[in-house]
Design a protein around this motif. Structure first.
Motif, PDB file in Angstrom:
ATOM      1  N   SER A 207      65.296  57.892  -2.313  1.00 21.61           N
ATOM      2  CA  SER A 207      66.471  57.547  -1.750  1.00 21.61           C
ATOM      3  C   SER A 207      67.411  57.262  -2.935  1.00 21.61           C
ATOM      4  CB  SER A 207      66.046  56.201  -0.927  1.00 21.61           C
ATOM      5  OG  SER A 207      67.193  55.504  -0.621  1.00 21.61           O
ATOM      6  N   PRO A 208      68.632  57.836  -3.096  1.00 20.44           N
ATOM      7  CA  PRO A 208      69.380  58.635  -1.711  1.00 20.44           C
ATOM      8  C   PRO A 208      68.443  59.902  -1.678  1.00 20.44           C
ATOM      9  CG  PRO A 208      70.693  58.639  -3.697  1.00 20.44           C
ATOM     10  CD  PRO A 208      69.589  57.602  -4.078  1.00 20.44           C
ATOM     11  N   ARG A 209      68.435  60.701  -0.641  1.00 14.31           N
ATOM     12  CA  ARG A 209      67.906  61.741  -0.345  1.00 14.31           C
ATOM     13  C   ARG A 209      68.539  63.004  -0.999  1.00 14.31           C
ATOM     14  NH1 ARG A 209      63.878  62.450   3.234  1.00 14.31           N
ATOM     15  NH2 ARG A 209      63.389  60.694   4.671  1.00 14.31           N
ATOM     16  N   THR A 210      67.884  64.083  -1.484  1.00 11.75           N
ATOM     17  CA  THR A 210      68.668  65.068  -2.034  1.00 11.75           C
ATOM     18  C   THR A 210      69.518  65.995  -1.308  1.00 11.75           C
ATOM     19  OG1 THR A 210      66.706  66.434  -2.071  1.00 11.75           O
ATOM     20  CG2 THR A 210      66.827  65.206  -3.980  1.00 11.75           C
TER      21      THR A 210
ATOM     22  N   ARG B 159      72.661  55.951 -11.938  1.00 15.88           N
ATOM     23  CA  ARG B 159      72.425  55.857 -10.468  1.00 15.88           C
ATOM     24  C   ARG B 159      71.021  55.481 -10.429  1.00 15.88           C
ATOM     25  NH1 ARG B 159      74.097  58.085  -5.446  1.00 15.88           N
ATOM     26  NH2 ARG B 159      75.481  59.098  -6.108  1.00 15.88           N
TER      27      ARG B 159
ATOM     28  N   PHE C  90      72.086  64.911  -4.193  1.00 20.21           N
ATOM     29  CA  PHE C  90      73.238  63.747  -4.501  1.00 20.21           C
ATOM     30  C   PHE C  90      73.592  64.078  -5.978  1.00 20.21           C
ATOM     31  CE2 PHE C  90      68.980  61.957  -5.781  1.00 20.21           C
ATOM     32  CZ  PHE C  90      68.916  61.560  -7.024  1.00 20.21           C
ATOM     33  N   ARG C  91      74.920  63.467  -6.287  1.00 22.40           N
ATOM     34  CA  ARG C  91      75.445  63.782  -7.605  1.00 22.40           C
ATOM     35  C   ARG C  91      75.660  62.550  -8.235  1.00 22.40           C
ATOM     36  NH1 ARG C  91      81.362  66.837  -7.758  1.00 22.40           N
ATOM     37  NH2 ARG C  91      82.104  64.756  -6.915  1.00 22.40           N
ATOM     38  N   THR C  92      75.622  62.756  -9.536  1.00 27.44           N
ATOM     39  CA  THR C  92      75.740  61.603 -10.561  1.00 27.44           C
ATOM     40  C   THR C  92      76.997  61.983 -11.520  1.00 27.44           C
ATOM     41  OG1 THR C  92      73.496  60.791 -10.192  1.00 27.44           O
ATOM     42  CG2 THR C  92      74.684  60.021 -12.102  1.00 27.44           C
TER      43      THR C  92
ATOM     44  N   THR D   6      74.236  67.617  -9.953  1.00 25.13           N
ATOM     45  CA  THR D   6      73.687  67.577  -8.606  1.00 25.13           C
ATOM     46  C   THR D   6      72.388  67.587  -8.636  1.00 25.13           C
ATOM     47  OG1 THR D   6      75.821  68.095  -7.685  1.00 25.13           O
ATOM     48  CG2 THR D   6      73.878  68.171  -6.292  1.00 25.13           C
TER      49      THR D   6
END
Length: 202
Positions: free
Chosen positions: A128-131, A141, A133-135, A112
């Motif tokens: 973007s995406p805003r934090t 991503r 966020f998970r990968t 994350t």
């Protein structure tokens, strides 16, 4: 006529009802008699004790299982790659520099991203995406990052080795890691800063 008495046994003979008693075995003592009455229970108890002792020995001498391998630290498996600059939408201030980057996780549990920042005081960062966020591992991503010049006097005229400070978290730890995005990013950022602050006296 005179009566006849019982026939006397002759020499070497013996009446049937006067046979000598059979020899008796040795008399059992009280403890032996108790054991005889409770022999099965005693054998079962001894067997159970032997099994328990053997089980305890096997448990105590069993080979130790290796400790489970912990997951990697997030900074060890996370890679951020600079892709290219992006044109700013019409009507957008010239003080904005937008670019795309790719974030990938090589292995282990998902990572994350909880924060993205950079070292210059005169720049703000929006992603973007805003934090947060998970990968996940194996699912790269793309991220759009916008750097906005908030004060030209606090940004360098030429960015030598600019980097992004990214806060990463997985099930192992939370870390702040600095990603150097390479020479192309440094050139594009320096050019964008010069354009943004070209009419500024600094």
């Amino acid at each position: 006529m005179s009566g006849i008495g019982p026939v006397e046994p002759g020499d070497g003979t013996q009446a049937r009802d006067t046979a000598p008693p059979l020899p008796r075995g040795p008399q059992l003592g009280p403890l032996s008699a108790l054991y005889g009455r409770h022999r099965r229970a005693a054998l079962a108890t001894l067997t159970t004790a032997a099994v328990l002792a053997g089980t305890g020995y096997l448990y105590a001498t069993r080979p130790e299982q290796p400790a489970p391998v912990p997951p990697p630290y997030p900074s060890q498996v996370t890679v951020i790659t600079y892709l290219k600059p992006q044109a700013t939408p019409p009507g957008t201030e010239k003080r904005n520099f937008r670019f795309t980057a790719e974030l990938s996780v090589e292995s282990g549990p998902p990572v994350t991203v909880t924060r993205i920042s950079q070292p210059y005081e005169g720049l703000s960062v929006i992603s973007s995406p805003r934090t947060p966020f998970r990968t996940k591992a194996g699912a790269p991503r793309k991220i759009m990052i916008t750097l906005r010049v908030t004060e030209c006097g606090k940004v360098p005229g030429s960015a030598g080795l600019p980097f992004l400070d990214v806060t990463l978290r997985n099930t192992r730890a939370m870390q702040v890691h600095s990603f150097i995005l390479g020479s192309r990013y440094a050139q594009d950022l320096s050019q964008a800063l010069q354009v943004a602050c070209s009419n500024d006296s600094r």
